[in-house]
Design a protein around this motif. Structure first.
Motif, PDB file in Angstrom:
ATOM      1  N   UNK A 105       0.814  -1.211   0.000  1.00 38.30           N
ATOM      2  CA  UNK A 105       0.000   0.000   0.000  1.00 38.30           C
ATOM      3  C   UNK A 105       0.842   1.253   0.000  1.00 38.30           C
ATOM      4  N   UNK A 106       0.427   2.225  -0.796  1.00 28.18           N
ATOM      5  CA  UNK A 106       1.139   3.499  -0.918  1.00 28.18           C
ATOM      6  C   UNK A 106       0.913   4.358   0.323  1.00 28.18           C
ATOM      7  N   UNK A 107       1.925   5.120   0.715  1.00 25.79           N
ATOM      8  CA  UNK A 107       1.826   6.005   1.874  1.00 25.79           C
ATOM      9  C   UNK A 107       3.202   6.280   2.451  1.00 25.79           C
ATOM     10  N   UNK A 108       3.426   7.499   2.939  1.00 26.21           N
ATOM     11  CA  UNK A 108       4.729   7.878   3.483  1.00 26.21           C
ATOM     12  C   UNK A 108       5.014   7.123   4.770  1.00 26.21           C
ATOM     13  N   UNK A 109       6.222   6.565   4.877  1.00 25.18           N
ATOM     14  CA  UNK A 109       6.597   5.822   6.080  1.00 25.18           C
ATOM     15  C   UNK A 109       6.631   6.702   7.322  1.00 25.18           C
ATOM     16  N   UNK A 110       6.890   7.999   7.132  1.00 22.80           N
ATOM     17  CA  UNK A 110       6.989   8.884   8.278  1.00 22.80           C
ATOM     18  C   UNK A 110       5.632   9.492   8.663  1.00 22.80           C
ATOM     19  N   UNK A 252     -14.628  -4.504   6.281  1.00 15.94           N
ATOM     20  CA  UNK A 252     -13.825  -4.055   5.142  1.00 15.94           C
ATOM     21  C   UNK A 252     -13.973  -2.557   4.946  1.00 15.94           C
ATOM     22  N   UNK A 253     -15.205  -2.061   5.041  1.00 11.99           N
ATOM     23  CA  UNK A 253     -15.450  -0.628   4.879  1.00 11.99           C
ATOM     24  C   UNK A 253     -14.700   0.197   5.900  1.00 11.99           C
ATOM     25  N   UNK A 254     -14.693  -0.271   7.153  1.00 12.67           N
ATOM     26  CA  UNK A 254     -13.986   0.457   8.210  1.00 12.67           C
ATOM     27  C   UNK A 254     -12.485   0.507   7.918  1.00 12.67           C
ATOM     28  N   UNK A 255     -11.914  -0.616   7.494  1.00 16.69           N
ATOM     29  CA  UNK A 255     -10.483  -0.657   7.214  1.00 16.69           C
ATOM     30  C   UNK A 255     -10.117   0.239   6.030  1.00 16.69           C
ATOM     31  N   UNK A 256     -10.983   0.282   5.030  1.00 21.76           N
ATOM     32  CA  UNK A 256     -10.730   1.160   3.877  1.00 21.76           C
ATOM     33  C   UNK A 256     -10.850   2.627   4.277  1.00 21.76           C
ATOM     34  N   UNK A 257     -11.886   2.964   5.041  1.00 22.93           N
ATOM     35  CA  UNK A 257     -12.110   4.361   5.447  1.00 22.93           C
ATOM     36  C   UNK A 257     -10.982   4.871   6.327  1.00 22.93           C
ATOM     37  N   UNK A 258     -10.479   4.010   7.216  1.00 25.57           N
ATOM     38  CA  UNK A 258      -9.358   4.412   8.064  1.00 25.57           C
ATOM     39  C   UNK A 258      -8.159   4.859   7.227  1.00 25.57           C
ATOM     40  N   UNK A 259      -7.998   4.255   6.055  1.00 26.03           N
ATOM     41  CA  UNK A 259      -6.871   4.598   5.188  1.00 26.03           C
ATOM     42  C   UNK A 259      -7.123   5.872   4.386  1.00 26.03           C
ATOM     43  N   UNK A 260      -8.386   6.254   4.242  1.00 27.78           N
ATOM     44  CA  UNK A 260      -8.728   7.378   3.365  1.00 27.78           C
ATOM     45  C   UNK A 260      -8.392   8.741   3.944  1.00 27.78           C
ATOM     46  N   UNK A 261      -8.052   8.784   5.226  1.00 26.70           N
ATOM     47  CA  UNK A 261      -7.664  10.070   5.809  1.00 26.70           C
ATOM     48  C   UNK A 261      -6.175  10.349   5.594  1.00 26.70           C
ATOM     49  N   UNK A 262      -5.450   9.375   5.046  1.00 27.19           N
ATOM     50  CA  UNK A 262      -4.015   9.513   4.798  1.00 27.19           C
ATOM     51  C   UNK A 262      -3.768   9.841   3.337  1.00 27.19           C
ATOM     52  N   UNK A 263      -3.046  10.922   3.064  1.00 29.83           N
ATOM     53  CA  UNK A 263      -2.696  11.270   1.686  1.00 29.83           C
ATOM     54  C   UNK A 263      -1.705  10.250   1.142  1.00 29.83           C
ATOM     55  N   UNK A 264      -2.031   9.656   0.002  1.00 34.08           N
ATOM     56  CA  UNK A 264      -1.156   8.633  -0.578  1.00 34.08           C
ATOM     57  C   UNK A 264      -0.849   9.014  -2.034  1.00 34.08           C
ATOM     58  N   UNK A 265       0.352   9.544  -2.239  1.00 34.67           N
ATOM     59  CA  UNK A 265       0.783  10.004  -3.558  1.00 34.67           C
ATOM     60  C   UNK A 265       2.126   9.393  -3.909  1.00 34.67           C
TER      61      UNK A 265
END
Length: 300
Positions: A105-110, A252-265
């Protein structure tokens, strides 16, 4: 060419990847818990990542193993995925596998990663515990018919004339077409320059979730969707709301939504040095996903 084992061969990515690898000339083993029911390309092999004994014969003689397993629909997915990765690492090393390819999964390690993304990072490390070089491809939302994140987006647009949504709709992400995911996964197989490296993969568009929803609405209906942002809609409430208006389950929805607050570029485009080619735009990936659904005889 290589002997390649694809775990999760019947899944969203696996069922597209196996034919691409066969076309590239590889000897492909399609790993599934029910090999007797497998009707795709490649040679079906029965194994389960939670059963170490079943992995040994499946990996015997394999050059490259592609790991596409996760337990996102399980409340205890972090423990289950970690145990499975340990099992696979040990079995791959014992079999003399020369490369493991993992879809992360994409996302900054820091940054502050969600439980879902933290688990993906943990699995990255655990797969290499016993010395097999791991090639990691990190992606955000994968757009394609049958993908969980795509289905969530499509069903929201289809089922709701207007949306009341949490503030995470303003988070930026970098979606990628399933065709590009398959191209990258296939492209790193057996590549010396890909061993032990982490690559970030994404399409050419950096979009907020609101822009992604509007793009799908335009493609499906020809008009924009009224969207109202409610700052206090919690992840728990959001996941229950998703379960009411889509067929994605609450866990599944909860796990996906938890990730949606993180900017992933995508910050690093070095994958293009190993696997050249221009990625598909978001608009085109949406068009292809809808076209594939229509070809399957399903309504928009």
């Amino acid at each position: 060419m290589s002997t390649v084992l694809v775990t999760g061969a019947t899944g969203f990515i696996g069922r597209r990847l196996v034919p691409a690898l066969v076309e590239a000339g590889h000897d492909v083993r399609a790993m599934t818990r029910r090999p007797e029911a497998y009707d795709g390309q490649g040679t079906p092999v029965g194994a389960d990542v939670s059963d170490p004994d079943s992995l040994r014969p499946a990996l015997e003689g394999v050059d490259v193993a592609i790991y596409l397993v996760h337990s996102l629909d399980d409340p205890d997915f972090e423990r289950k995925d970690a145990d499975a990765a340990r099992n696979f690492s040990a079995a791959a090393a014992a079999a003399g596998v020369s490369q493991i390819v993992y879809m992360g999964g994409l996302g900054d390690d820091d940054g502050e990663l969600s439980a879902h993304l933290r688990s993906r990072r943990e699995v990255e490390g655990l797969l290499g515990t016993d010395g097999v070089p791991v090639t990691v491809l990190r992606a955000a939302i994968v757009v394609g018919h049958g993908g969980i994140s795509w289905e969530l987006t499509r069903q929201l647009v289809k089922n709701l004339p207007a949306m009341v949504v949490p503030k995470w709709v303003g988070t930026r992400t970098q979606p990628i077409a399933i065709d590009d995911v398959v191209r990258y996964l296939s492209g790193v197989v057996g590549k010396e320059e890909a061993l032990g490296r982490v690559f970030e993969i994404g399409g050419p568009d950096q979009l907020t979730y609101r822009e992604m929803l509007q793009g799908v609405a335009l493609a499906m209906t020809g008009r924009k969707l009224p969207i109202v942002v409610v700052p206090l809609l919690t992840p728990g409430l959001s996941s229950r709301w998703l379960a009411l208006v889509t067929d994605v389950d609450v866990t599944t929805g909860r796990n996906l939504i938890d990730s949606m607050s993180t900017e992933v570029l995508v910050r690093d485009t070095s994958i293009r040095d190993v696997v050249p080619g221009e990625p598909i735009t978001y608009a085109e990936s949406v068009r292809r996903a809808l076209a594939e659904r229509a070809e399957a005889g399903l309504e928009k």
